[in-house]
Design an enzyme around this catalytic site. Structure first.
Site, PDB file in Angstrom:
ATOM      1  N   LYS A 154       0.832  -1.206   0.000  1.00  0.00           N
ATOM      2  CA  LYS A 154       0.000   0.000   0.000  1.00  0.00           C
ATOM      3  C   LYS A 154       0.868   1.258   0.000  1.00  0.00           C
ATOM      4  O   LYS A 154       0.625   2.182  -0.763  1.00  0.00           O
ATOM      5  CB  LYS A 154      -0.916   0.031   1.238  1.00  0.00           C
ATOM      6  CG  LYS A 154      -1.895  -1.121   1.324  1.00  0.00           C
ATOM      7  CD  LYS A 154      -2.892  -0.919   2.470  1.00  0.00           C
ATOM      8  CE  LYS A 154      -2.252  -0.949   3.853  1.00  0.00           C
ATOM      9  NZ  LYS A 154      -1.762  -2.281   4.270  1.00  0.00           N
ATOM     10  N   ARG A 193      -9.256   0.521   8.945  1.00  0.00           N
ATOM     11  CA  ARG A 193      -8.873  -0.874   9.123  1.00  0.00           C
ATOM     12  C   ARG A 193      -9.956  -1.659   9.850  1.00  0.00           C
ATOM     13  O   ARG A 193      -9.791  -2.855  10.093  1.00  0.00           O
ATOM     14  CB  ARG A 193      -7.602  -0.948   9.949  1.00  0.00           C
ATOM     15  CG  ARG A 193      -6.327  -1.043   9.139  1.00  0.00           C
ATOM     16  CD  ARG A 193      -5.182  -1.079  10.125  1.00  0.00           C
ATOM     17  NE  ARG A 193      -4.051  -1.788   9.643  1.00  0.00           N
ATOM     18  CZ  ARG A 193      -2.941  -1.200   9.180  1.00  0.00           C
ATOM     19  NH1 ARG A 193      -2.863   0.104   9.083  1.00  0.00           N
ATOM     20  NH2 ARG A 193      -1.929  -1.927   8.807  1.00  0.00           N
ATOM     21  N   ARG A 250      11.670  -6.544   4.982  1.00  0.00           N
ATOM     22  CA  ARG A 250      11.440  -5.100   4.908  1.00  0.00           C
ATOM     23  C   ARG A 250      12.368  -4.349   5.855  1.00  0.00           C
ATOM     24  O   ARG A 250      12.600  -4.770   6.991  1.00  0.00           O
ATOM     25  CB  ARG A 250       9.981  -4.799   5.263  1.00  0.00           C
ATOM     26  CG  ARG A 250       9.692  -3.304   5.319  1.00  0.00           C
ATOM     27  CD  ARG A 250       8.256  -3.004   5.110  1.00  0.00           C
ATOM     28  NE  ARG A 250       7.457  -3.248   6.304  1.00  0.00           N
ATOM     29  CZ  ARG A 250       6.163  -2.948   6.378  1.00  0.00           C
ATOM     30  NH1 ARG A 250       5.532  -2.433   5.336  1.00  0.00           N
ATOM     31  NH2 ARG A 250       5.496  -3.193   7.477  1.00  0.00           N
ATOM     32  N   ARG A 285      11.426  -2.765  11.472  1.00  0.00           N
ATOM     33  CA  ARG A 285      10.380  -2.379  12.412  1.00  0.00           C
ATOM     34  C   ARG A 285      10.146  -3.515  13.388  1.00  0.00           C
ATOM     35  O   ARG A 285      10.139  -4.669  13.007  1.00  0.00           O
ATOM     36  CB  ARG A 285       9.080  -2.078  11.657  1.00  0.00           C
ATOM     37  CG  ARG A 285       8.963  -0.626  11.244  1.00  0.00           C
ATOM     38  CD  ARG A 285       7.856  -0.410  10.263  1.00  0.00           C
ATOM     39  NE  ARG A 285       6.610  -1.084  10.628  1.00  0.00           N
ATOM     40  CZ  ARG A 285       5.499  -1.001   9.905  1.00  0.00           C
ATOM     41  NH1 ARG A 285       5.492  -0.293   8.804  1.00  0.00           N
ATOM     42  NH2 ARG A 285       4.413  -1.616  10.284  1.00  0.00           N
ATOM     43  N   ARG A 306      -0.414  -9.812  12.989  1.00  0.00           N
ATOM     44  CA  ARG A 306      -0.959  -8.743  12.149  1.00  0.00           C
ATOM     45  C   ARG A 306      -1.815  -9.296  11.025  1.00  0.00           C
ATOM     46  O   ARG A 306      -2.853  -8.724  10.685  1.00  0.00           O
ATOM     47  CB  ARG A 306       0.179  -7.902  11.573  1.00  0.00           C
ATOM     48  CG  ARG A 306       0.774  -6.978  12.614  1.00  0.00           C
ATOM     49  CD  ARG A 306       2.137  -6.503  12.215  1.00  0.00           C
ATOM     50  NE  ARG A 306       2.108  -5.621  11.069  1.00  0.00           N
ATOM     51  CZ  ARG A 306       3.182  -5.411  10.288  1.00  0.00           C
ATOM     52  NH1 ARG A 306       4.305  -6.019  10.537  1.00  0.00           N
ATOM     53  NH2 ARG A 306       3.097  -4.563   9.288  1.00  0.00           N
TER      54      ARG A 306
END
Ligand code: ADP
Ligand code: ZN
Length: 210
Positions: free
Chosen positions: A13, A88, A123, A156, A167
């Site tokens: 996104k 969300r 990531r 992160r 998640r």
């Protein structure tokens, strides 16, 4: 143009939001980035959100709804915006409706769970400007250093493998029902996330023009 980008964490996104910003010259609003900035600045809201975020859970609706209400009042949102990571949950989507904001399109980027887990583990994000990179798919010019600002690239906390599963579970349980919500409003467009960012961007732009 008022857009929402929907999709699992790590569906791309943020990356696609950047492309839309360039092409349509409207701001991208990422609740995740706003919360992380608040955390860095040690604000009360940031501290409240920290435990949820670190555990891979959603931050309470009233907190994120408050953030979005304030942000959308700012001048740069006059000609439209892209929401990345909001709404969300159904109550969050309902809050947008109640604010009288008429969304033009909701682009849902679909990516299989297995791909998500692989992507999130690689990531890396800039500690300074929050730009996002990947060890395999989107390498910075210099290892460990942000192309945009020279900041240090870090993982992160919520990209740790155990947290990623939490998640994803939250996504399926709380966020996926939004597809139905926006389908019923006639606003949903589905894009299959591709391996190459540029290929997904092409599909996203086609979806926006359709
Ligand atoms: P990603 O899309 O990769 O999960 P984000 O940066 O959008 O990352 O969000 C990171 C975390 O911030 C979420 O896991 C959640 O804890 C919190 N968060 C962001 N946006 C929302 C939202 N709209 N509602 C609830 N929590 C949110
Ligand atoms: Zn940076």
């Amino acid at each position: 143009m008022k857009l929402i980008l929907l999709g699992a964490p790590g569906a791309g996104k943020g990356t696609q939001a950047e492309k839309i910003v360039e092409k349509f010259n409207i701001p991208a609003i990422s609740t995740g980035n706003i919360i992380r900035a608040a955390l860095k600045n040690g604000t009360e809201m940031g501290l409240k959100a920290k435990a949820y975020m670190d555990a891979g859970s959603l931050v309470p609706d009233e907190v994120v709804i408050g953030i979005i209400k304030d942000r959308l009042k700012e001048d740069d949102c006059k000609n439209g915006f892209i929401l990345d990571g909001f709404p969300r949950t159904i109550p969050q989507a309902q809050a947008l409706e109640d604010m009288g904001i008429s969304i033009d399109k909701v682009v849902d980027i679909e990516v299989p769970d297995e791909t998500i887990t692989a992507r999130l583990s690689g990531r890396r994000v800039c500690a300074k400007c929050a730009n996002s990179y990947h060890l395999l798919y989107k390498k910075p010019k210099t290892e460990g250093v942000c192309d945009a600002c020279g900041g240090e690239l870090i993982q992160r906390k919520d990209d740790a493998p155990e947290t990623v599963l939490a998640r994803l579970e939250e996504y399926h349980r709380m966020t996926e029902p939004l597809k139905d919500f926006y389908e019923k409003l006639g606003k949903l467009v589905i894009v299959e996330g591709q391996e190459e960012v540029a290929d997904t961007t092409k599909l996203v732009f086609e979806a926006l023009e359709a």
